[in-house]
Design a protein around this motif. Structure first.
Motif, PDB file in Angstrom:
ATOM      1  N   LYS A 152      27.025  35.934 -13.491  1.00  0.00           N
ATOM      2  CA  LYS A 152      26.803  35.732 -12.188  1.00  0.00           C
ATOM      3  C   LYS A 152      25.620  35.082 -11.707  1.00  0.00           C
ATOM      4  O   LYS A 152      25.607  33.750 -11.110  1.00  0.00           O
ATOM      5  CB  LYS A 152      26.698  37.127 -11.240  1.00  0.00           C
ATOM      6  N   TYR A 153      24.658  35.073 -12.489  1.00  0.00           N
ATOM      7  CA  TYR A 153      23.323  34.245 -12.389  1.00  0.00           C
ATOM      8  C   TYR A 153      23.859  32.733 -12.617  1.00  0.00           C
ATOM      9  O   TYR A 153      23.288  31.874 -11.754  1.00  0.00           O
ATOM     10  CB  TYR A 153      22.294  34.699 -13.467  1.00  0.00           C
ATOM     11  N   ILE A 154      24.410  32.359 -13.949  1.00  0.00           N
ATOM     12  CA  ILE A 154      24.449  30.939 -14.174  1.00  0.00           C
ATOM     13  C   ILE A 154      25.720  30.493 -13.142  1.00  0.00           C
ATOM     14  O   ILE A 154      25.485  29.388 -12.708  1.00  0.00           O
ATOM     15  CB  ILE A 154      25.207  31.019 -15.545  1.00  0.00           C
ATOM     16  N   ARG A 155      26.420  31.302 -12.896  1.00  0.00           N
ATOM     17  CA  ARG A 155      27.509  30.915 -11.666  1.00  0.00           C
ATOM     18  C   ARG A 155      26.915  30.546 -10.336  1.00  0.00           C
ATOM     19  O   ARG A 155      27.111  29.453  -9.794  1.00  0.00           O
ATOM     20  CB  ARG A 155      28.544  31.998 -11.546  1.00  0.00           C
ATOM     21  N   TYR A 156      25.917  31.223  -9.948  1.00  0.00           N
ATOM     22  CA  TYR A 156      25.352  31.062  -8.863  1.00  0.00           C
ATOM     23  C   TYR A 156      24.353  29.582  -8.832  1.00  0.00           C
ATOM     24  O   TYR A 156      24.405  28.841  -7.864  1.00  0.00           O
ATOM     25  CB  TYR A 156      24.317  32.300  -8.508  1.00  0.00           C
ATOM     26  N   LEU A 157      24.060  29.307 -10.085  1.00  0.00           N
ATOM     27  CA  LEU A 157      23.248  28.211 -10.286  1.00  0.00           C
ATOM     28  C   LEU A 157      24.061  26.952 -10.231  1.00  0.00           C
ATOM     29  O   LEU A 157      23.638  25.825 -10.015  1.00  0.00           O
ATOM     30  CB  LEU A 157      22.239  28.163 -11.301  1.00  0.00           C
ATOM     31  N   THR A 158      25.227  26.935 -10.926  1.00  0.00           N
ATOM     32  CA  THR A 158      26.074  25.836 -11.261  1.00  0.00           C
ATOM     33  C   THR A 158      27.217  25.737 -10.172  1.00  0.00           C
ATOM     34  O   THR A 158      27.519  24.447 -10.241  1.00  0.00           O
ATOM     35  CB  THR A 158      26.458  26.020 -12.765  1.00  0.00           C
ATOM     36  N   ASN A 159      27.907  26.861 -10.081  1.00  0.00           N
ATOM     37  CA  ASN A 159      29.125  26.789  -9.319  1.00  0.00           C
ATOM     38  C   ASN A 159      30.254  25.959  -9.955  1.00  0.00           C
ATOM     39  O   ASN A 159      31.128  25.216  -9.458  1.00  0.00           O
ATOM     40  CB  ASN A 159      28.933  26.154  -7.688  1.00  0.00           C
ATOM     41  N   ASP A 160      30.412  26.271 -11.155  1.00  0.00           N
ATOM     42  CA  ASP A 160      31.321  25.488 -12.069  1.00  0.00           C
ATOM     43  C   ASP A 160      31.620  26.515 -13.015  1.00  0.00           C
ATOM     44  O   ASP A 160      30.826  26.879 -13.902  1.00  0.00           O
ATOM     45  CB  ASP A 160      30.544  24.261 -12.804  1.00  0.00           C
ATOM     46  N   GLN A 161      32.845  26.880 -12.986  1.00  0.00           N
ATOM     47  CA  GLN A 161      33.483  28.180 -13.958  1.00  0.00           C
ATOM     48  C   GLN A 161      33.330  27.721 -15.388  1.00  0.00           C
ATOM     49  O   GLN A 161      33.064  28.284 -16.276  1.00  0.00           O
ATOM     50  CB  GLN A 161      34.540  28.554 -13.266  1.00  0.00           C
ATOM     51  N   GLU A 162      33.994  26.535 -15.536  1.00  0.00           N
ATOM     52  CA  GLU A 162      33.916  26.214 -17.149  1.00  0.00           C
ATOM     53  C   GLU A 162      32.516  25.715 -17.524  1.00  0.00           C
ATOM     54  O   GLU A 162      32.402  26.574 -18.703  1.00  0.00           O
ATOM     55  CB  GLU A 162      34.641  24.789 -16.735  1.00  0.00           C
ATOM     56  N   LEU A 163      31.619  25.336 -16.802  1.00  0.00           N
ATOM     57  CA  LEU A 163      30.173  24.941 -17.326  1.00  0.00           C
ATOM     58  C   LEU A 163      29.822  26.592 -17.610  1.00  0.00           C
ATOM     59  O   LEU A 163      28.802  26.799 -18.483  1.00  0.00           O
ATOM     60  CB  LEU A 163      29.516  24.375 -16.347  1.00  0.00           C
ATOM     61  N   THR A 164      29.858  27.411 -16.634  1.00  0.00           N
ATOM     62  CA  THR A 164      29.364  28.529 -16.779  1.00  0.00           C
ATOM     63  C   THR A 164      29.722  29.480 -17.780  1.00  0.00           C
ATOM     64  O   THR A 164      28.821  29.899 -18.642  1.00  0.00           O
ATOM     65  CB  THR A 164      29.776  29.689 -15.389  1.00  0.00           C
ATOM     66  N   HIS A 165      30.992  29.363 -18.309  1.00  0.00           N
ATOM     67  CA  HIS A 165      31.313  29.873 -19.557  1.00  0.00           C
ATOM     68  C   HIS A 165      30.714  29.228 -20.861  1.00  0.00           C
ATOM     69  O   HIS A 165      30.267  29.941 -21.782  1.00  0.00           O
ATOM     70  CB  HIS A 165      32.900  29.853 -19.565  1.00  0.00           C
ATOM     71  N   ALA A 177      19.240  31.515 -20.076  1.00  0.00           N
ATOM     72  CA  ALA A 177      20.290  30.925 -19.155  1.00  0.00           C
ATOM     73  C   ALA A 177      19.468  29.846 -18.321  1.00  0.00           C
ATOM     74  O   ALA A 177      20.231  28.858 -18.113  1.00  0.00           O
ATOM     75  CB  ALA A 177      21.079  32.139 -18.456  1.00  0.00           C
ATOM     76  N   ARG A 178      18.775  30.271 -17.606  1.00  0.00           N
ATOM     77  CA  ARG A 178      17.948  29.281 -16.648  1.00  0.00           C
ATOM     78  C   ARG A 178      17.701  28.173 -17.350  1.00  0.00           C
ATOM     79  O   ARG A 178      17.862  27.055 -16.776  1.00  0.00           O
ATOM     80  CB  ARG A 178      16.801  30.017 -16.201  1.00  0.00           C
ATOM     81  N   ASN A 179      17.098  28.201 -18.795  1.00  0.00           N
ATOM     82  CA  ASN A 179      16.558  26.733 -19.351  1.00  0.00           C
ATOM     83  C   ASN A 179      17.740  26.076 -19.687  1.00  0.00           C
ATOM     84  O   ASN A 179      17.640  24.682 -19.576  1.00  0.00           O
ATOM     85  CB  ASN A 179      15.793  27.461 -20.624  1.00  0.00           C
ATOM     86  N   LEU A 180      18.827  26.819 -19.852  1.00  0.00           N
ATOM     87  CA  LEU A 180      20.026  25.782 -20.403  1.00  0.00           C
ATOM     88  C   LEU A 180      20.696  25.130 -18.948  1.00  0.00           C
ATOM     89  O   LEU A 180      21.018  23.953 -19.197  1.00  0.00           O
ATOM     90  CB  LEU A 180      21.164  27.018 -21.000  1.00  0.00           C
ATOM     91  N   VAL A 181      20.784  25.809 -17.853  1.00  0.00           N
ATOM     92  CA  VAL A 181      21.151  25.338 -16.756  1.00  0.00           C
ATOM     93  C   VAL A 181      20.292  24.056 -16.558  1.00  0.00           C
ATOM     94  O   VAL A 181      20.825  22.877 -16.169  1.00  0.00           O
ATOM     95  CB  VAL A 181      21.114  26.361 -15.654  1.00  0.00           C
ATOM     96  N   TYR A 182      18.917  24.247 -16.485  1.00  0.00           N
ATOM     97  CA  TYR A 182      17.886  23.231 -16.170  1.00  0.00           C
ATOM     98  C   TYR A 182      18.212  21.817 -17.302  1.00  0.00           C
ATOM     99  O   TYR A 182      18.266  20.906 -16.731  1.00  0.00           O
ATOM    100  CB  TYR A 182      16.682  23.519 -16.412  1.00  0.00           C
ATOM    101  N   ASP A 183      18.244  22.144 -18.435  1.00  0.00           N
ATOM    102  CA  ASP A 183      18.431  21.189 -19.619  1.00  0.00           C
ATOM    103  C   ASP A 183      19.649  20.574 -19.294  1.00  0.00           C
ATOM    104  O   ASP A 183      20.077  19.390 -19.253  1.00  0.00           O
ATOM    105  CB  ASP A 183      18.694  21.746 -20.854  1.00  0.00           C
TER     106      ASP A 183
END
Length: 158
Positions: free
Chosen positions: A15-28, A55-61
């Motif tokens: 859920k955290y990654i999904r809130y940040l990215t809004n991309d299901q494939e990227l979230t997985h 997870a936060r660091n991966l999203v940022y990267d």
């Protein structure tokens, strides 16, 4: 042990990654990488906190590489599923309005509001995840909520 960590934390990290990215494939993809890195480092304490930090660091990267860090579109997937049809429709409309407002606030405010009020982490846990001081978490929370209230027309129950 690893299976327990995965089962206990999968939904929260997803859920955290999904809130940040809004991309299901990227979230997985990022979810898989998060657990891989977690297991590789053999963390034993504060499992969820470290998972969310990874997870936060991966999203940022990911977004730094694409040079599009800034405003992410949050998905307004209906969350309310129980109750009378009118109540479900009303609740989902409120959720859409909240997500729309979240899209408009600064990234650092959005992130703190998501962790504190959607994911329900404490100030201390949020500070650990974001690698900042508790004072900064409190300040960004207050500022983020103020901006959200203004965007939502002064509603008090943000």
């Amino acid at each position: 042990m690893r299976r327990e960590v995965f089962e206990d934390n999968y939904e929260a990290v997803y859920k955290y990654i999904r809130y940040l990215t809004n991309d299901q494939e990227l979230t997985h993809d990022l979810l898989q990488e998060t657990f891989y890195r977690f297991y590789h480092k053999n963390y034993t304490e504060y499992e969820r906190t470290y998972l969310l930090k990874i997870a936060r660091n991966l999203v940022y990267d990911h977004y730094r590489r694409k040079k599009i860090i800034g405003f992410f579109q949050l998905n307004s997937e209906p969350i309310a599923k129980e109750g009378l049809p009118e109540e479900i429709i009303e609740r989902n409309a409120e959720i859409e309005k909240l997500y729309g407002a979240l899209q408009k606030i600064k990234w650092n405010y959005r992130e703190v509001v998501i962790l504190r009020y959607i994911e329900e982490y404490s100030v201390k846990e949020t500070a650990m995840i974001l690698n900042c001081s508790e004072v900064k978490v409190k300040n960004n929370t207050a500022r983020g909520l103020k901006v959200l209230r203004e965007l939502l027309g002064g509603e008090k129950d943000v």
